[in-house]
Design a protein around this motif. Structure first.
Motif, PDB file in Angstrom:
ATOM      1  N   UNK A 194      85.962  96.404  39.258  1.00  0.00           N
ATOM      2  CA  UNK A 194      84.901  96.229  40.098  1.00  0.00           C
ATOM      3  C   UNK A 194      84.922  95.133  40.884  1.00  0.00           C
ATOM      4  N   UNK A 195      86.362  94.441  39.678  1.00  0.00           N
ATOM      5  CA  UNK A 195      86.232  92.842  40.216  1.00  0.00           C
ATOM      6  C   UNK A 195      88.080  93.628  41.495  1.00  0.00           C
ATOM      7  N   UNK A 196      87.872  94.749  41.483  1.00  0.00           N
ATOM      8  CA  UNK A 196      88.977  94.689  43.044  1.00  0.00           C
ATOM      9  C   UNK A 196      88.332  94.957  43.924  1.00  0.00           C
ATOM     10  N   UNK A 197      87.044  96.121  43.829  1.00  0.00           N
ATOM     11  CA  UNK A 197      86.553  96.791  44.656  1.00  0.00           C
ATOM     12  C   UNK A 197      85.578  95.302  44.919  1.00  0.00           C
ATOM     13  N   UNK A 198      85.362  94.543  44.150  1.00  0.00           N
ATOM     14  CA  UNK A 198      84.561  93.650  44.989  1.00  0.00           C
ATOM     15  C   UNK A 198      85.230  92.150  46.149  1.00  0.00           C
ATOM     16  N   UNK A 199      86.944  92.187  45.134  1.00  0.00           N
ATOM     17  CA  UNK A 199      87.402  90.803  46.135  1.00  0.00           C
ATOM     18  C   UNK A 199      87.601  91.620  47.182  1.00  0.00           C
ATOM     19  N   UNK A 200      88.090  92.823  47.426  1.00  0.00           N
ATOM     20  CA  UNK A 200      88.590  93.582  48.732  1.00  0.00           C
ATOM     21  C   UNK A 200      86.954  93.348  49.685  1.00  0.00           C
ATOM     22  N   UNK A 201      85.909  94.026  49.783  1.00  0.00           N
ATOM     23  CA  UNK A 201      84.955  93.978  50.319  1.00  0.00           C
ATOM     24  C   UNK A 201      84.305  92.790  50.416  1.00  0.00           C
ATOM     25  N   UNK A 202      85.363  92.166  49.622  1.00  0.00           N
ATOM     26  CA  UNK A 202      85.333  90.632  51.042  1.00  0.00           C
ATOM     27  C   UNK A 202      85.815  90.444  52.072  1.00  0.00           C
ATOM     28  N   UNK A 203      87.182  91.464  52.562  1.00  0.00           N
ATOM     29  CA  UNK A 203      87.876  91.101  53.415  1.00  0.00           C
ATOM     30  C   UNK A 203      86.873  92.024  54.940  1.00  0.00           C
ATOM     31  N   UNK A 204      85.987  92.625  54.144  1.00  0.00           N
ATOM     32  CA  UNK A 204      85.099  93.027  55.092  1.00  0.00           C
ATOM     33  C   UNK A 204      83.777  92.315  55.623  1.00  0.00           C
ATOM     34  N   UNK A 205      83.344  91.577  53.933  1.00  0.00           N
ATOM     35  CA  UNK A 205      82.228  90.275  54.450  1.00  0.00           C
ATOM     36  C   UNK A 205      82.399  89.403  54.197  1.00  0.00           C
ATOM     37  N   UNK A 206      82.746  88.456  54.480  1.00  0.00           N
ATOM     38  CA  UNK A 206      83.263  87.027  53.399  1.00  0.00           C
ATOM     39  C   UNK A 206      82.015  86.148  52.441  1.00  0.00           C
ATOM     40  N   UNK A 207      81.223  86.390  53.023  1.00  0.00           N
ATOM     41  CA  UNK A 207      79.869  86.553  51.847  1.00  0.00           C
ATOM     42  C   UNK A 207      79.097  87.007  50.274  1.00  0.00           C
ATOM     43  N   UNK A 208      78.211  86.787  49.789  1.00  0.00           N
ATOM     44  CA  UNK A 208      77.707  87.361  49.089  1.00  0.00           C
ATOM     45  C   UNK A 208      76.164  87.735  49.830  1.00  0.00           C
TER      46      UNK A 208
END
Length: 242
Positions: A194-208
């Motif tokens: 989950x943390x891997x997916x979460x952090x890589x998603x930040x490469x597409x969208x910086x903000x939560x």
């Protein structure tokens, strides 16, 4: 990006307010102690922030209560018989002193053997076990990165593991660099993924924001369960969110 940080006390709650060049307000409560942080647009005034926090006060208190109930390990003395965690399982530590290089090994389903030279003190034993945790993560993370880079269509330039006191992972989208908390070695593999997916998603969208959540929902629908699992397991004695 321009950012301005201040602290406000709102209805008895200390709130970290970060003003940045964003469109929407984002409120978060972070373990281990329930730190409250709100990211807001640069133009939003203090009164508007106060009203937004007051509106969410019930939710903030519920989140803080969850963190207060989360079990904490006492300080580890690094002696035989202690409980230690690895990949979400509790193990009994068995310390053996003998000449030769130190080593760590999982024995069956219930024990971790820590082999050290005679006279090795508690701090040295802890450092040996931490190095072993780091090596385990170094083996677990690359296949997860490969899986989620392919799924999300992104590519990291660099990644690493370090102790972090306020979060499970971090991402620098501009540098395409991600970091993972060493404590993740103690959590179930699903939480690490989950943390891997979460952090890589930040490469597409910086903000939560809504787009970030939508991306996670689309690629990992069960992520809220993994997040809750991560935040319900025992924390290390060291006070160090998601």
């Amino acid at each position: 990006m321009t950012t301005e940080t201040q602290h406000l006390r709102i209805s008895g709650v200390e709130v970290e307010v970060v003003r940045k060049d964003i469109k929407n307000l984002h409120l978060g409560v972070y373990p281990p102690l329930g730190r409250v942080r709100v990211a807001v647009p640069l133009v939003l005034g203090d009164e508007a922030v106060r009203l937004a926090v007051i509106d969410k006060l019930g939710w903030i208190k519920r989140q803080r209560a969850k963190f207060a109930e989360q079990p904490r390990q006492s300080r580890r003395e690094m002696v035989s018989g202690e409980s230690h965690w690895f990949l979400g399982r509790r193990y009994r530590l068995r310390v053996r002193e003998q000449e030769g290089p130190p080593r760590v090994a999982v024995c069956g389903i219930g024990a971790i053997d820590l082999v050290v030279r005679p006279g090795t003190d508690a701090a040295q034993r802890e450092a040996i076990l931490s190095r072993w945790h780091r090596e385990q993560l170094k083996g677990l993370i690359p296949p997860l990165l490969a899986k989620w880079q392919a799924a999300l269509g992104v590519q990291v330039a660099d990644w690493g593991i370090k102790r972090m006191k306020t979060r499970w992972g971090s991402c620098n989208p501009a540098a395409r660099r991600v970091w993972f908390n060493l404590e993740l070695a103690k959590k179930p593999v699903q939480c690490l993924e989950y943390i891997v997916a979460h952090e890589l998603t930040h490469l597409l969208e910086r903000h939560h924001d809504e787009r970030f959540t939508a991306l996670l929902d689309a690629h990992m629908p069960q992520w809220p369960q993994y997040r809750d699992m991560l935040n319900s397991l025992p924390l290390a004695h060291e006070e160090w969110g998601y």
